[in-house]
Every structure is written in C-alpha cells, then in structure tokens.
Write a protein that holds these residues in place. Sequence first.
Motif, PDB file in Angstrom:
ATOM      1  N   THR A  20     -23.259  41.144 -25.565  1.00 18.87           N
ATOM      2  CA  THR A  20     -23.100  42.500 -24.959  1.00 18.87           C
ATOM      3  C   THR A  20     -21.913  43.355 -25.582  1.00 18.87           C
ATOM      4  OG1 THR A  20     -24.299  41.909 -22.922  1.00 18.87           O
ATOM      5  CG2 THR A  20     -23.246  44.085 -22.813  1.00 18.87           C
ATOM      6  N   GLU A  23     -22.709  44.040 -29.364  1.00 18.99           N
ATOM      7  CA  GLU A  23     -23.755  45.224 -29.260  1.00 18.99           C
ATOM      8  C   GLU A  23     -23.148  46.559 -29.109  1.00 18.99           C
ATOM      9  OE1 GLU A  23     -26.808  45.576 -30.107  1.00 18.99           O
ATOM     10  OE2 GLU A  23     -27.709  43.217 -30.195  1.00 18.99           O
ATOM     11  N   LYS A  24     -22.124  46.557 -28.502  1.00 28.09           N
ATOM     12  CA  LYS A  24     -21.684  47.847 -27.906  1.00 28.09           C
ATOM     13  C   LYS A  24     -20.177  48.235 -28.696  1.00 28.09           C
ATOM     14  CE  LYS A  24     -22.441  50.209 -25.068  1.00 28.09           C
ATOM     15  NZ  LYS A  24     -23.639  51.242 -25.087  1.00 28.09           N
ATOM     16  N   ASP A  25     -19.930  47.328 -29.708  1.00 26.33           N
ATOM     17  CA  ASP A  25     -18.905  47.643 -30.866  1.00 26.33           C
ATOM     18  C   ASP A  25     -17.605  47.801 -29.935  1.00 26.33           C
ATOM     19  OD1 ASP A  25     -20.523  47.456 -32.993  1.00 26.33           O
ATOM     20  OD2 ASP A  25     -21.048  49.743 -32.822  1.00 26.33           O
ATOM     21  N   GLY A  82     -21.978  52.021 -29.880  1.00 25.58           N
ATOM     22  CA  GLY A  82     -22.928  50.859 -30.375  1.00 25.58           C
ATOM     23  C   GLY A  82     -24.413  51.142 -29.646  1.00 25.58           C
ATOM     24  N   THR A  83     -25.187  49.977 -29.374  1.00 22.49           N
ATOM     25  CA  THR A  83     -26.448  50.018 -29.037  1.00 22.49           C
ATOM     26  C   THR A  83     -26.439  50.591 -27.239  1.00 22.49           C
ATOM     27  OG1 THR A  83     -26.856  48.177 -30.560  1.00 22.49           O
ATOM     28  CG2 THR A  83     -28.601  48.787 -28.633  1.00 22.49           C
ATOM     29  N   GLU A  84     -27.266  51.427 -26.853  1.00 21.16           N
ATOM     30  CA  GLU A  84     -27.366  52.022 -25.762  1.00 21.16           C
ATOM     31  C   GLU A  84     -28.588  50.588 -24.934  1.00 21.16           C
ATOM     32  OE1 GLU A  84     -25.403  53.601 -24.170  1.00 21.16           O
ATOM     33  OE2 GLU A  84     -25.076  55.460 -25.327  1.00 21.16           O
ATOM     34  N   LEU A  85     -27.743  50.073 -24.230  1.00 17.90           N
ATOM     35  CA  LEU A  85     -28.599  48.571 -23.765  1.00 17.90           C
ATOM     36  C   LEU A  85     -29.455  49.039 -22.495  1.00 17.90           C
ATOM     37  CD1 LEU A  85     -25.890  45.882 -24.688  1.00 17.90           C
ATOM     38  CD2 LEU A  85     -28.117  46.437 -25.995  1.00 17.90           C
ATOM     39  N   GLU A 162     -37.368  49.982 -26.975  1.00 18.53           N
ATOM     40  CA  GLU A 162     -35.888  49.667 -27.568  1.00 18.53           C
ATOM     41  C   GLU A 162     -35.449  48.655 -26.887  1.00 18.53           C
ATOM     42  OE1 GLU A 162     -33.503  53.335 -27.233  1.00 18.53           O
ATOM     43  OE2 GLU A 162     -35.153  54.499 -27.258  1.00 18.53           O
ATOM     44  N   THR A 164     -32.634  46.351 -24.980  1.00 18.40           N
ATOM     45  CA  THR A 164     -31.975  46.475 -23.867  1.00 18.40           C
ATOM     46  C   THR A 164     -31.639  45.117 -23.467  1.00 18.40           C
ATOM     47  OG1 THR A 164     -33.847  46.419 -22.224  1.00 18.40           O
ATOM     48  CG2 THR A 164     -33.336  48.649 -23.393  1.00 18.40           C
ATOM     49  N   ARG A 202     -30.448  39.752 -34.353  1.00 14.76           N
ATOM     50  CA  ARG A 202     -29.774  40.753 -34.255  1.00 14.76           C
ATOM     51  C   ARG A 202     -28.120  40.586 -34.902  1.00 14.76           C
ATOM     52  NH1 ARG A 202     -31.807  45.333 -31.909  1.00 14.76           N
ATOM     53  NH2 ARG A 202     -29.552  45.890 -31.307  1.00 14.76           N
TER      54      ARG A 202
END
Length: 215
Positions: A20, A23-25, A82-85, A162, A164, A202
């Motif tokens: 996580t 993914e959010k950098d 990053g990715t909006e999970l 998307e 998540t 990913r």
Amino acid sequence: MAPKVYGNVFSTATMRAFATLHEKDVEFEVVHIDMKAGEHKKEPFVSFNPFGQVPAFEDGDLKLFESRAITAYVAYEYKGKGTELVYFDSKKMATVGLWMEVEAHHFDPIASKLVWEQIMKKKFVGLEPDSAAVEENQKKLGEVLDVYEVRLSKSKYLGGDEFTLADLHHLPTMQYLMGTSTKEVFVARPLVSAWAKDILARPAWIKTLALQKQA
C-alpha cells in the motif's frame, strides 16, 4: 518523519502494508521484527500491538496495528499521491468495502491455511504438508474463486474498473500460493487467472517482493 512499519518482510500481513505504501509513493522505514526470536511477543513490540502480531505502524503520533486498518489509513491519509486505492464516492466505496470484507472473511482464512500447509509448516516447524488439509482447503478456495469469476465478468477488478484495496489485500497470500499446487485453482478460472496475473505484476508489488531479496 517518514512512517515506520514494524514487521517482517516475509509476513503476509506486513507485505500488505508495504504494498500500500509503495502504491501511494510514500517513503517509509522498515523496522525488522525477528519473529523466529519471538520479538513480536515481547516488549517493546507488544506496546504497539498487544496481540503480539505483525505489523505495527507509526506515522507521527499515530500508532496502528492490523494490516487492513493500516492500508485504509494510508489510502485516505495520502489522498492525491500515487494510486488512489479507495473511492471518495460513497456508493463506489461501498462496493470496494464489500469486496474487502469478502477478502478478509472468505478468501484469506482459506488462503492462509494453504500457505501454512504448503510453505510455512515445513519452514518453521519442519513438518510436511497435510495432504488432506490441502485438498480440503483447495476445494473451499475454488468455491470462493467461483464467486470471483462471476464478479470479474462484470468489472476489471473486484471493486470496480480500477485497482483498489479490495484487490491489493489479496496479493501476499496469492503470491505464496502461486508457487504451490494451489496455483491450478486460480488458473482453472480464466478471469480470476487474468486478474491475478495483472495485479501480481504491479510495480508496487514488485518493489514489495524486492524487500525480501534485500533481507
């Protein structure tokens, strides 16, 4: 200060938190907990998690345990990075939340038993897998994945179109199982197989696995 994750890079729950953050950098510090030495059952770790389980998490004055609570916090706290999970639309998020519950209550208990029997049992206690237990749980997992196959005929990912947290939470146990005979339970279901291949590739997950190589 960067958030800290207290855990073990081979722990499925700890890997969930790492993935996580990647993914959010979000840059973070890993504080290794030696589970073989029982550090997770002793102070100072039990002051973070009184249940003596990894991971624990620290971000400023916030301390958390339970991996799914950590992933939810990170996804919301670092909105816009990053990715909006998660979704910020209540109806869309309700669907994501539903499949997060499915993972926690239907998928993970079975998958974790298979990871234990097929990988961890020999590694940690030197015992061979119980073939009857493996067969029984592979059948149960297949029944869960039949439901996933139907769901994935309606959307690209479990929570919608998307990626998540509903998908991410599956990664650690799935990664281990893909190296065992249980892989065939996924492969036998085309949409599940394609979904698994997608999320396991990913970049954030590859970074998470790299932490194991560095250990």
